[in-house]
Scaffold this active site. Sequence first.
Site, PDB file in Angstrom:
ATOM      1  N   ASP A 132     -50.483  46.003  -1.876  1.00  0.00           N
ATOM      2  CA  ASP A 132     -50.200  45.260  -3.115  1.00  0.00           C
ATOM      3  C   ASP A 132     -48.737  44.864  -3.280  1.00  0.00           C
ATOM      4  OD1 ASP A 132     -52.835  45.410  -3.871  1.00  0.00           O
ATOM      5  OD2 ASP A 132     -52.557  47.269  -4.991  1.00  0.00           O
ATOM      6  N   SER A 165     -89.086  75.001  38.650  1.00  0.00           N
ATOM      7  CA  SER A 165     -88.858  76.420  38.978  1.00  0.00           C
ATOM      8  C   SER A 165     -89.653  77.346  38.065  1.00  0.00           C
ATOM      9  CB  SER A 165     -87.361  76.750  38.940  1.00  0.00           C
ATOM     10  OG  SER A 165     -86.739  76.268  37.768  1.00  0.00           O
TER      11      SER A 165
END
Lengths: 610, 301
Positions: free
Chosen positions: A16, A523
């Site tokens: 601003d 596995s």
Amino acid sequence: MSGKALLRFLTCGSVDDGKSTLIGRLLYDTASIPTDQLATLERDSRKHGTTGADLDLALLVDGLEAEREQGITIDVAYRYFSSPRRAFIVADTPGHEQYTRNMATGASNADAAVLLVDARKGVLTQTRRHAYICSLLGLRHVVAAVNKIDLVDDAPAVFARIEAELRAFAAPLGFQTLAVVPVSARFGDNVSAPSERLSWFQGPTLLGWLEELDVSRDRAAAPLRFPVQYVNRPNVDFRGYAGTVASGVVRAGQSIVVAGSGKQTTVARIVTADGDLAEAQAGDAVTLTLADEIDIARGDVLCAPETRPEVADQFAAHVLWMAEEELLAGRPYLMRLGTATVPVRVTGIKHKVDVNSLEHHAARTLHLNEVGFCNLDTTAPVAVDAFADFPATGSFILIDRQTNATVGAGMVSFALRRATNVHRQAVTVDRAARERLNAHPAKAVWFTGLSGSGKSTIANLLEQKLHAHGIRTYLLDGDNVRHGLNRDLGFTDADRVENIRRVGEVARLMTDAGLVVLCSFISPFRAERQMVRELFAPGAFVEVFVDTSIEECIQRDPKGLYARAQAGKLKNFTGIDSPYEAPLTPEVHLQTQGHTPEEAAEQLLALLGL
Amino acid sequence: MSKLSPHLRQLEAEAIHIIREVAAECAHPVMLYSIGKDSGVMLHLALKAFSPAPLPFPLLHVDTKWKFRDMIAHREAIAARHGLDLRVHTNPEGIAKGINPIVSGSSVHTQVMKTDALKQALDHYGFDAAFGGARRDEEKSRAKERVFSFRSAGHVWDPRRQRPELWNLYNARVRPGESLRVFPLSNWTELDVWEYTRAENIPVVPLYFAAPRPVVRRSGVLIVRDDDRLPLEPGEVPEMKLVRFRSLGCYPLSAAVESTAATLDDIIDEMRTSRESERAGRLIDTDEAASMEKKKREGYF
């Protein structure tokens, strides 16, 4: 604009304070706004404007929809205008703290800064931060424009007080020039023309100051740096090294060395499309050919033998952090310095800088928009200069290896250790030595679970993530093992055991070599998984149970195997006519249902702590 | 080099640096060639960047089939003159559906025949970087564009996710599916383009020079009837006017301006006094205020 030098400047300052309005005013006053854009401006001023019946000049600059809606500047916007005396490129940069990185972006390519100060508010935190960032990024010329001077009583006194405050806090920042001028951007006072209302002010207008500013910084007088950008080799008869002279002058016939290797030769020709040159200077984009064939690649820096840059793999630098995700010391990033790209780690943060007070504080990390003075460690030596003397070979960016986002900007202060002086001690090369070299521990990550549970998908994702973090990996799965090493094995229980035994041994060799090995195998039996576990040092084996129900796997059936097994066409299929023994105490138990593979991989990545 | 002003030399060197950077870092770059003055300058800079070698990447023209005939002739002449690898792509689906600027309207035509067509071509060839001749001074959302503009998979431009771009350290890294649009002329103005074109003697399409052409006035702008595919409204008779173009696109969507500028010197003189913006004649820009930003998000150049 023939004959005139171009001036690149940025506008910064607190939110601003009127940056966009000031740029709008400069464009308007120099008749740089086309008539159709003026018509659009009139329309937009009525819709979004904040200046009543007047034109809202800020709307000329706030280009993105979100910016117009919110009335703020988010991103750097570039504007082009010329006065009768000079051409300008303006970088309009955002004031909000969360866009400080965008401001730094604007500053990195500017010759000068216009620092806005709202006369009513004086010097604010953001003003200080922006001034500091300008100095950090090497800007040497600043003009502070004290704006909205029409809105204060006793303007001369207010102006004098703000000027004194600015000069006091900017003193340690080392600007070569600092001017302070009063303006009203909205009404045009002292922007491009002197103002009756500011008759008490004797100095130049803002535009006048910008037109007069001499930014010629004799880059050509500095020692030669030629970062090789592109090797141009259309055929066996031509090998050219294309690049932009970063500093100094290069002359045909002069001796040069490759900074990294120290190899020396002479410049044969300076080639351009408009014919050969006798010399080229800082800023010129040319192609060099050399008298000898020596090994040169993109990233190498050519210089004169007597004025070489440091070649280092450790150095100290200021780093401005630009990412939402904080900087992690130790994590590998990519560093782009000159034309070189190398993996780098921040090995320590000596302090971070409070950008408001310039005080130093201890820090373990850097957050978005923070500045730290850091030690960096590259995996290979690079040619590097101090940023203050050589902006082009002393600046770098940091890139996240996973997202490729630009996350940091750095300015080198000094090399900590010359790579050429490093005395490398001979060591026994073992796993620990390889781990040190890789800068991460070696591990085997064992994925077990039903066919179709998502083991390979997750393992693949994890490998990509590890790789992006600079971790050396290898993925072992049924596909690359069963087609080669274990081609002789089938799917009987005995063959399954042998399959796992061999894979375990291969994984162990690979961890010895310093890798993180990802093993994705059904596995099904606890015993074999235990057997594999015992091949590894404690902590080096990580069992990951990819837990997906048999019903879900049957439904997914990515390879159509369950359908065949249920039809009796496939024998010994785990979960159908062969058992699966779930792990009892896996290191990681991944429930896949309700989670994406991406989430699972992220979770795993975090748990591994590599 | 010496005949260029310091200002143009600076812009030329910067553009050459950018072009080489893409060739060094990207696997499959392409240069978008739209035949206009900016493309002409960009191509010229690329040829200079790699001289004496030929261009290390192909050119791509997205042909909507509504370009001026002079533009296509110019394209073919330039490709032949430099021995370029020029790929031309037209959206076959758009052709099948009969999309055209007159019946379908400018917005649908642009989306299908330019934006979609461009994405098709980039995907088809697997290009990971595409040069464009856009300049930041052209339009507000372009003023915020990076030199290396990152596009996520699907060619989406997210203005909030653009990478910070510091010094001349461009980040050209992309993952599969992601891509870059690269703008070597980012810092050039329209006047710079013309002054450089004159200094370097770069050929341009004759439509930029004033000549008597058959025009009709529609919604306050002058449209040159390049062929009889542009239907005349009842009572409308094309009249011959001395006009030229500042920006070239599909002919029914490109407005001509009345001008007597018949040479590069004339154009530059006219430029210096003109207060009309160059894209004022591009009818596709003015649908709504943020129109260009919207098109860019969707993948338009």
